[in-house]
Scaffold this active site. Structure first.
Site, PDB file in Angstrom:
ATOM      1  N   CYS A 214       0.814  -1.221   0.000  1.00 38.64           N
ATOM      2  CA  CYS A 214       0.000   0.000   0.000  1.00 38.64           C
ATOM      3  C   CYS A 214       0.848   1.271   0.000  1.00 38.64           C
ATOM      4  O   CYS A 214       0.538   2.249  -0.696  1.00 38.64           O
ATOM      5  CB  CYS A 214      -0.982   0.001   1.173  1.00 38.64           C
ATOM      6  SG  CYS A 214      -0.240  -0.305   2.791  1.00 38.64           S
ATOM      7  N   ASP A 338      -7.612   5.434  -1.315  1.00 35.79           N
ATOM      8  CA  ASP A 338      -7.215   4.196  -0.643  1.00 35.79           C
ATOM      9  C   ASP A 338      -6.474   3.270  -1.605  1.00 35.79           C
ATOM     10  O   ASP A 338      -7.061   2.765  -2.569  1.00 35.79           O
ATOM     11  CB  ASP A 338      -8.462   3.499  -0.093  1.00 35.79           C
ATOM     12  CG  ASP A 338      -8.127   2.423   0.920  1.00 35.79           C
ATOM     13  OD1 ASP A 338      -7.017   1.853   0.835  1.00 35.79           O
ATOM     14  OD2 ASP A 338      -8.965   2.135   1.795  1.00 35.79           O
ATOM     15  N   HIS A 340      -5.590   0.271  -1.131  1.00 34.65           N
ATOM     16  CA  HIS A 340      -5.888  -1.137  -0.874  1.00 34.65           C
ATOM     17  C   HIS A 340      -6.942  -1.702  -1.826  1.00 34.65           C
ATOM     18  O   HIS A 340      -7.264  -2.888  -1.754  1.00 34.65           O
ATOM     19  CB  HIS A 340      -6.368  -1.311   0.573  1.00 34.65           C
ATOM     20  CG  HIS A 340      -5.380  -0.820   1.588  1.00 34.65           C
ATOM     21  ND1 HIS A 340      -5.425   0.468   2.090  1.00 34.65           N
ATOM     22  CD2 HIS A 340      -4.316  -1.417   2.171  1.00 34.65           C
ATOM     23  CE1 HIS A 340      -4.436   0.631   2.957  1.00 34.65           C
ATOM     24  NE2 HIS A 340      -3.750  -0.500   3.031  1.00 34.65           N
TER      25      HIS A 340
END
Length: 381
Positions: A214, A338, A340
């Site tokens: 990440c 994000d 992820h």
């Protein structure tokens, strides 16, 4: 407008006197005369077409509504041996002099022809409700003059790479600047990233980094901002290039290359400095609970630098794209990208499921400490 059917098509809008919804016949006649001169201009000056071909009634399509509904600036498209051009003229004033409407139009057409090889680029610096449009051949001195005229801080806002993009994704399919689709990003109390960037996340590039990459992806997003805003020609580094860079600078041992080891905000800053030559600031936050008090700092960062911010805490990394900050109450919302996400490049899914969107202070882990890597935008001077 007119449509001159001699291999070059043009449109000239003439503003005629309008009172109570009626156009004065004399003005219409004068407009027709100007249009006929424009047709002759097309024939004699631009293409030297057969002068014996008279303009037909279909040539005269006098626009009764010249409100420029399309809102277009003059456009020239090259097509084989002719040009298609739209020349918008709202008013032609002919004072008592030797100049004629034909002379005016010739001057305008000559300027357009000179600009055929030049692109019109459109920019929207922070605080501007409408874009500013320039030809792309201006010099650095001219760019500095634009900053002075419009009272814009001396950081780059008019580099060709910073022009408004029509494309919503890059050559690899990554979404470009997805936060613009998030509700509320244009509110007055929102300060957000300035310029374009690419959304890098898990599983892109046919590379499985699910569960450990990440921070690498957030770093790639930061590097893409420098690419899309004209500060570097380098593409964002791969995971392997990031690891090799950290080994070469002595931060990591040789065995770090081709591993699945995490990196944090400090390593992101090291690679950012090495890869794009940017300085950065590391801001330590003692707990997730204290993130609620970072609204003023982040607001100032986005106003002055406008770069995306990588934040790492616990076992997670994210990218902060902006804040909604109330300087009276201190209430803060965070615009988060994000890394992820593992799905397809579908903007509706990404926005609907909150992979790019607003998060409150409770988004942060109260038991974890955080470091923010805040890239500094280089100055023009």
């Amino acid at each position: 407008g007119i449509n001159a059917e001699y291999g070059i098509e043009g449109a000239v809008d003439i503003l005629v006197n309008k009172t109570n919804g009626c156009y004065h016949p004399a003005s219409v006649d004068r407009a027709r005369q100007v249009l006929e001169e424009a047709v002759l201009l097309h024939n004699n000056t631009v293409l030297s077409a057969d002068k014996s071909v008279p303009p037909t009634e279909s040539t005269y399509q006098l626009a009764m509504d010249i409100s420029s509904q399309e809102g277009r600036a003059p456009v020239i498209l090259s097509n084989a041996d002719c040009y298609r051009t739209s020349l918008d003229i709202d008013v032609i004033m002919l004072p008592d002099s030797d100049i004629s409407a034909r002379d005016v139009l010739i001057q305008q057409f000559e300027k357009l022809i000179e600009d055929v090889e030049r692109r019109a680029l459109h920019f929207q610096p922070p605080g501007f409700g409408i874009p500013l449009s320039f030809l792309d051949s201006h010099s650095k001195d001219k760019t500095l003059e634009f900053h002075r005229i419009f009272n814009i801080p001396l950081v780059s806002h008019f580099h060709p790479a910073q022009a408004i993009r029509v494309e919503k994704s890059d050559d690899e399919g990554r979404l470009i600047t997805p936060h613009k689709s998030v509700a509320g990003v244009r509110s007055r109390d929102v300060h957000a990233v300035s310029g374009n960037y690419a959304y890098h996340h898990y599983m892109q590039d046919k590379f499985n980094d699910n569960g450990w990459g990440c921070a690498y992806r957030s770093l790639q997003t930061l590097c893409s901002w420098f690419l899309y805003n004209g500060y570097t020609d380098k593409q964002p580094p791969s995971h392997n290039q990031i690891q090799k860079t950290l080994v070469e600078m002595g931060d990591k041992p040789e065995k770090f290359v081709n591993s699945r080891q995490w990196i944090g905000s400090v390593e992101v800053g090291y690679v950012l400095d090495s890869w794009v030559g940017s300085e950065h600031r590391i801001q330590f936050v003692s707990s997730g609970e204290d993130m609620a008090m970072q609204g003023g700092l982040l607001s100032h960062h986005f106003r002055t630098h406008g770069t995306p911010v990588m934040i790492g805490g616990g076992v997670l990394a994210h990218t902060i794209l902006g804040v909604k900050y109330d300087d009276v109450t201190g209430d803060t919302q965070f615009l988060i990208l994000d890394p992820h996400y593992t799905g397809k490049e579908d903007i509706s899914t990404i926005i609907k499921e909150g992979w790019c969107g607003w998060k409150g202070p409770n988004f942060w882990d109260k038991k974890a400490h955080y470091n923010m890597c805040m890239p500094q935008r280089p100055s023009l001077m």
